[in-house]
Scaffold this motif. Structure first.
Motif, PDB file in Angstrom:
ATOM      1  N   SER A   2      -1.968  10.772 -19.085  1.00  0.00           N
ATOM      2  CA  SER A   2      -1.597  11.338 -17.791  1.00  0.00           C
ATOM      3  C   SER A   2      -2.518  10.777 -16.724  1.00  0.00           C
ATOM      4  N   CYS A   3      -2.085  10.892 -15.476  1.00  0.00           N
ATOM      5  CA  CYS A   3      -2.935  10.503 -14.348  1.00  0.00           C
ATOM      6  C   CYS A   3      -2.378  11.139 -13.087  1.00  0.00           C
ATOM      7  N   SER A   4      -3.191  11.123 -12.046  1.00  0.00           N
ATOM      8  CA  SER A   4      -2.741  11.633 -10.755  1.00  0.00           C
ATOM      9  C   SER A   4      -3.265  10.725  -9.653  1.00  0.00           C
ATOM     10  N   VAL A   5      -2.535  10.732  -8.527  1.00  0.00           N
ATOM     11  CA  VAL A   5      -2.928   9.962  -7.352  1.00  0.00           C
ATOM     12  C   VAL A   5      -2.683  10.812  -6.111  1.00  0.00           C
ATOM     13  N   ASP A   6      -3.363  10.461  -5.032  1.00  0.00           N
ATOM     14  CA  ASP A   6      -3.157  11.141  -3.762  1.00  0.00           C
ATOM     15  C   ASP A   6      -1.826  10.714  -3.159  1.00  0.00           C
ATOM     16  N   LEU A   7      -1.218  11.639  -2.406  1.00  0.00           N
ATOM     17  CA  LEU A   7       0.020  11.357  -1.683  1.00  0.00           C
ATOM     18  C   LEU A   7      -0.238  11.427  -0.189  1.00  0.00           C
ATOM     19  N   PRO A   8       0.545  10.692   0.594  1.00  0.00           N
ATOM     20  CA  PRO A   8       0.458  10.842   2.048  1.00  0.00           C
ATOM     21  C   PRO A   8       0.836  12.271   2.448  1.00  0.00           C
ATOM     22  N   ASN A   9       0.275  12.720   3.562  1.00  0.00           N
ATOM     23  CA  ASN A   9       0.556  14.052   4.067  1.00  0.00           C
ATOM     24  C   ASN A   9       0.796  13.971   5.564  1.00  0.00           C
ATOM     25  N   PRO A  10       2.046  13.952   5.998  1.00  0.00           N
ATOM     26  CA  PRO A  10       3.261  14.196   5.235  1.00  0.00           C
ATOM     27  C   PRO A  10       3.816  12.915   4.596  1.00  0.00           C
ATOM     28  N   LEU A  11       4.757  13.122   3.689  1.00  0.00           N
ATOM     29  CA  LEU A  11       5.469  12.045   3.023  1.00  0.00           C
ATOM     30  C   LEU A  11       6.928  12.125   3.462  1.00  0.00           C
ATOM     31  N   PRO A  12       7.526  11.031   3.916  1.00  0.00           N
ATOM     32  CA  PRO A  12       8.947  11.083   4.273  1.00  0.00           C
ATOM     33  C   PRO A  12       9.803  11.435   3.050  1.00  0.00           C
ATOM     34  N   SER A  13      10.829  12.243   3.256  1.00  0.00           N
ATOM     35  CA  SER A  13      11.726  12.637   2.165  1.00  0.00           C
ATOM     36  C   SER A  13      12.318  11.424   1.464  1.00  0.00           C
ATOM     37  N   LYS A  14      12.667  10.396   2.248  1.00  0.00           N
ATOM     38  CA  LYS A  14      13.264   9.199   1.636  1.00  0.00           C
ATOM     39  C   LYS A  14      12.251   8.500   0.726  1.00  0.00           C
ATOM     40  N   ASN A  22      11.815   5.581  -9.058  1.00  0.00           N
ATOM     41  CA  ASN A  22      11.179   4.334  -9.499  1.00  0.00           C
ATOM     42  C   ASN A  22      10.034   4.518 -10.482  1.00  0.00           C
ATOM     43  N   ILE A  23       9.700   5.742 -10.799  1.00  0.00           N
ATOM     44  CA  ILE A  23       8.707   5.976 -11.844  1.00  0.00           C
ATOM     45  C   ILE A  23       9.398   5.729 -13.186  1.00  0.00           C
ATOM     46  N   PRO A  24       8.799   4.941 -14.054  1.00  0.00           N
ATOM     47  CA  PRO A  24       9.448   4.576 -15.321  1.00  0.00           C
ATOM     48  C   PRO A  24       9.919   5.792 -16.119  1.00  0.00           C
ATOM     49  N   GLU A  25      11.032   5.626 -16.835  1.00  0.00           N
ATOM     50  CA  GLU A  25      11.587   6.703 -17.646  1.00  0.00           C
ATOM     51  C   GLU A  25      10.670   7.094 -18.802  1.00  0.00           C
ATOM     52  N   SER A  26       9.732   6.214 -19.161  1.00  0.00           N
ATOM     53  CA  SER A  26       8.784   6.549 -20.232  1.00  0.00           C
ATOM     54  C   SER A  26       7.865   7.698 -19.818  1.00  0.00           C
ATOM     55  N   ILE A  27       7.758   7.934 -18.530  1.00  0.00           N
ATOM     56  CA  ILE A  27       6.970   9.052 -18.010  1.00  0.00           C
ATOM     57  C   ILE A  27       7.813  10.316 -18.180  1.00  0.00           C
ATOM     58  N   LEU A  69       1.300  13.872  -9.976  1.00  0.00           N
ATOM     59  CA  LEU A  69       0.798  13.906 -11.345  1.00  0.00           C
ATOM     60  C   LEU A  69       1.911  13.467 -12.275  1.00  0.00           C
ATOM     61  N   VAL A  70       1.581  12.567 -13.207  1.00  0.00           N
ATOM     62  CA  VAL A  70       2.553  12.129 -14.205  1.00  0.00           C
ATOM     63  C   VAL A  70       1.963  12.300 -15.597  1.00  0.00           C
ATOM     64  N   ILE A  71       2.857  12.580 -16.547  1.00  0.00           N
ATOM     65  CA  ILE A  71       2.458  12.767 -17.934  1.00  0.00           C
ATOM     66  C   ILE A  71       3.421  11.981 -18.810  1.00  0.00           C
ATOM     67  N   GLY A  72       2.871  11.117 -19.646  1.00  0.00           N
ATOM     68  CA  GLY A  72       3.693  10.368 -20.576  1.00  0.00           C
ATOM     69  C   GLY A  72       3.162   8.973 -20.794  1.00  0.00           C
ATOM     70  N   PRO A  73       3.723   8.280 -21.788  1.00  0.00           N
ATOM     71  CA  PRO A  73       3.279   6.919 -22.099  1.00  0.00           C
ATOM     72  C   PRO A  73       3.422   5.990 -20.888  1.00  0.00           C
TER      73      PRO A  73
END
Length: 90
Positions: A2-14, A22-27, A69-73
Motif C-alpha cells: 500500500s501507499c499514499s500520496v498528497d492530493l491537490p486541494n481542491p482537485l477538479p472533479s474531472k 487510470n489507477i491499474p486494476e491490480s490495485i 491511498l491505494v492497497i494492492g499489488p
C-alpha cells in the motif's frame, strides 16, 4: 502493499475521474479525501474491487490533509503522482 500520496486541494472533479480510471486494476482498493472543484466541504471517495466509484460528503477536518491511498499489488507513490499530474494536464 500500500501507499499514499498528497492530493491537490481542491482537485477538479474531472481530474478525480481520470485518476480513478487510470489507477491499474491490480490495485484492489483506492480511497481518499479532498475538496472537489469549489466545494467548501471535503469529499471522501473510494473505488471498490468491482470498479464502482463512490463519492460522499465528508464534513470533518483532515488531520493528514488531502490524500489518496491505494492497497494492492503494484502500489507505487511515483505512479500515483504521475497519474495525478496527468489528470491536471488533461
Amino acid at each position: 502493499s500500500s501507499c499514499s500520496v498528497d492530493l491537490p486541494n481542491p482537485l477538479p472533479s474531472k481530474s478525480l475521474k481520470y485518476v480513478m480510471s487510470n489507477i491499474p486494476e491490480s490495485i484492489l482498493r483506492v480511497k481518499g479525501c479532498t475538496r472537489l472543484d469549489n466545494d467548501d466541504h471535503y469529499s471522501y471517495f473510494e473505488r471498490v474491487p468491482s470498479g464502482d466509484v463512490r463519492i460522499r460528503t465528508y464534513y470533518g477536518d483532515l488531520i493528514t490533509g488531502p490524500k489518496l491511498l491505494v492497497i494492492g499489488p503494484g502500489s507505487d507513490p511515483n505512479t500515483l503522482d504521475e497519474i495525478i499530474q496527468n489528470s491536471l494536464e488533461s
